[in-house]
Design a protein around this motif. Structure first.
Motif: not given
Ligand SMILES: Nc1ncnc2c1ncn2[C@@H]1O[C@H](COP(=O)(O)OP(=O)(O)O)[C@@H](O)[C@H]1O
Ligand SMILES: [Mg+2]
Lengths: 275, 324
Positions: A275, B14, B44-49
């Protein structure tokens, strides 16, 4: 209900069958060859009894040598091992959780642990003189590395979800070390502690062989010098038995402390990451 | 209603230099107290970010997050997070009860209070009897309930959930969704939940925020006009639900024209040329609605050049933010 004890009894028998067989073969071979250097096990056992037991209730039926050689030797081996455990675990957890500290200290650790501990006995003899201090220093130096390196490994095994969880709940530093990093590293730590225990016993004997006026190693040396090979064998058997008992005691402690781990039969439910 | 969370112009990149990757940019939205807001976006759109920035787990490279009016720097006290990966988020060496109690230790809660609060939280999630078990002895859905109980036991002002039900099977997901709705109603909790599941966002939310492809921005904000008490079967088959999920799907897929009957969303004059979501209805058979991608006036390439200037357009309560 009756299945469990029966299986356990069978396993116990199987394990000891090989041991008993080896002893029987040893007995036969030594009796046939009739060499003074290799007494039969039955004779060794007899010597053990004569050596360590007396008809003296005030001494708990134990001979003087138990109090003058065996217990001091054990105290040094276990004392050294305990120091090793405390230093190795705390240093290991700290190094495992700090990238910078690890990178600075890693070359030093690799260098130091490449030095064979027995080679340092002369150095410690000069530094501490002959006695318990020098022996404990030898033990600690030799037995530290397995605990240290395993603790580092274990501490590094804490995954990012756990780090994030702990941070998001604002877990305090002591709780973080005590209730997350330490238990996460514990399986590895125990593996290190067992190796260290074996090394502690070896180095205990070795340091006593080189320089001591009492202790198990000293007794082995003495009986060899006086050609009393039966006695020498009795001490060797004692070392084997001690190693076996201590290792088992540690395993029992490990089973208690790692009781939270899933049993091997039970399949744990796991989540898909993503995810 | 007071504002619980205020996210303004949040951006995160990042790395740096050639390998720099902008996951989110210029994200702005608010969460009101007592509200359950869903953020929906593709994987992968940045929700966790985004959630990690709100939780103070990392510092965003741009913008600010305000929780109850105070700018977030570091992990705020008044917040709890439920992660997707429950099996790694729970501590396997602690029993279920100890897992729930654990965060309370660092908050100086006495042993007695910890025990009663943990018991209460486990009761909320229907695990009153599982306290003495270890997490691995429970099913996946039950493990996620434990982490929900752990978060609730802290009585957070804001509960963040990062795809909390993405790792359980469909049946369990329905159960957990209803559990969340019940618990937040009983506790009057404020929840911000991110998901990639369109149906889930509509089913759970009082409001749905739709994220674009990376770098993620909020492309639309839809109030969910469904009754507060929802039902997995009747709610999901209701017209309001169906049309909302179509709306979200269209917004998510951006340029792809979607076809779906949506009777209660009546057609509206396409109006000005800068209309972001072009609705052509009535003229097409079966009441079809065509949604075209947001047009970028300057380069004409749909959605490509979106970056800085956002224009918010209110329309039947549907706020459409789009580039111009
Ligand atoms: N620590 C990191 N370093 C580099 N890129 C990252 C890192 N964490 C996430 N990404 C990138 O940022 C994008 C968004 O990640 P993430 O927020 O996890 O998406 P989601 O939770 O929506 O699936 C992804 O393409 C991922 O590859
Ligand atoms: Mg994610």
């Amino acid at each position: 209900m009756s299945e469990q004890p029966r299986r356990r009894a069978l396993g116990f028998l199987e394990r000891w069958l090989v041991f008993a067989g080896a002893v029987v073969v040893w007995e036969i071979v030594t009796r046939i060859s009739d060499s003074v250097f290799f007494p039969p096990p039955s004779k060794i056992v007899q010597f053990c009894a004569e050596l360590w037991f007396v008809a003296e209730p005030t001494q708990l039926f134990l001979a003087d040598t138990v109090y003058e050689d065996i217990l001091p030797s054990l105290a040094r081996a276990l004392g050294g091992w305990l120091i090793t455990a405390v230093v190795g675990i705390s240093l290991g957890l700290a190094l495992g959780r700090s990238r910078i500290a690890y990178e600075y200290l890693n070359p030093l650790v690799t260098f130091l642990r490449s030095v064979p501990p027995p080679a340092l006995i002369p150095v410690f003899m000069v530094a501490f003189g002959i006695g318990a201090q020098m022996q404990i220093a030898t033990i600690v130096f030799g037995a530290l590395w397995p605990v240290l390196l395993n603790s580092v490994d274990g501490a590094r095994s804490v995954d990012r979800v756990k780090t994030d969880t702990a941070r998001s709940f604002r877990i305090s530093r002591t709780e973080w070390i005590r209730m997350v990093v330490f238990p996460a590293a514990l399986p590895k730590i125990f593996a290190g502690l067992r190796t260290s225990l074996a090394i502690s016993l070896i180095l205990m004997v070795m340091s006593e062989l080189v320089s001591s006026n009492h202790g198990i190693g000293y007794r082995i040396q003495l009986s060899q010098n006086t050609f009393s090979f039966d006695t020498m064998w009795a001490w060797l058997v004692l070392l084997g038995a001690l190693g076996y008992l201590l290792n088992n005691a540690l395993l029992a402690l490990e089973r208690r402390m790692l009781g939270w781990q899933p049993k091997r039969e039970a399949a744990p439910a796991t989540a898909k990451a993503g995810g | 209603m007071t504002t619980m969370l205020e996210v303004s112009d949040l951006g995160h990149t990042y790395g740096s230099g050639d390998t720099a990757y902008t996951a989110i940019s210029d994200l702005s939205f608010t969460v009101e107290t007592g509200e359950l807001t869903c953020i929906v976006g593709p994987s992968g759109c940045g929700k966790s970010t985004l959630l990690r920035a709100i939780a103070g787990l990392h510092t965003p490279t741009g913008g600010t997050v305000r929780l109850k009016g105070e700018t977030v720097a570091g992990v705020p006290e008044d917040l709890a997070v439920v992660f997707q990966d429950y099996s790694r988020s729970l501590f396997p060496w602690l029993t279920v009860r100890d897992n729930v109690e654990f965060p309370l230790r660092s908050r100086g809660v006495s042993a007695d209070d910890r025990a009663s609060r943990a018991a209460e939280a486990l009761e909320w999630v229907g695990l009153g009897k599982a306290g003495k078990k270890y997490p691995w002895q429970l099913s996946g859905g039950m493990q996620q309930r434990v982490s929900i109980a752990r978060a609730l036991a802290c009585r957070p002002s804001l509960l963040l959930m990062d795809e909390p039900f993405a790792s359980v099977d469909a049946q369990t997901r329905f159960e957990l969704e209803d559990l969340l709705l019940r618990v937040r109603r009983e506790l009057n909790a404020t929840v911000l939940l991110v998901t990639h599941d369109i149906d889930e966002s509509v089913y759970l939310g009082d409001r749905v925020l739709v994220l674009s492809k990376p770098p993620a921005t909020v492309v639309a904000e839809l109030p969910v006009d469904l009754p507060p008490v929802r039902d997995q079967i009747t709610t999901r088959e209701s017209d309001a639900f169906v049309s909302l999920r179509s709306e979200v799907a269209r917004l998510l897929h951006g340029k792809e024209p979607a076809t779906r009957s949506a009777p209660q969303v009546t057609s509206e004059a396409a109006g000005t040329g800068d209309q972001g979501v072009h609705v052509a209805d009535g003229g097409t058979p079966k009441g079809q609605r065509t949604v075209t991608a947001p047009k970028n006036r300057r380069n004409g390439a749909g959605g490509k050049g979106r970056k800085k200037h956002m224009k918010t357009k209110k329309k039947r309560g549907v706020t459409v933010q789009r580039p111009r």
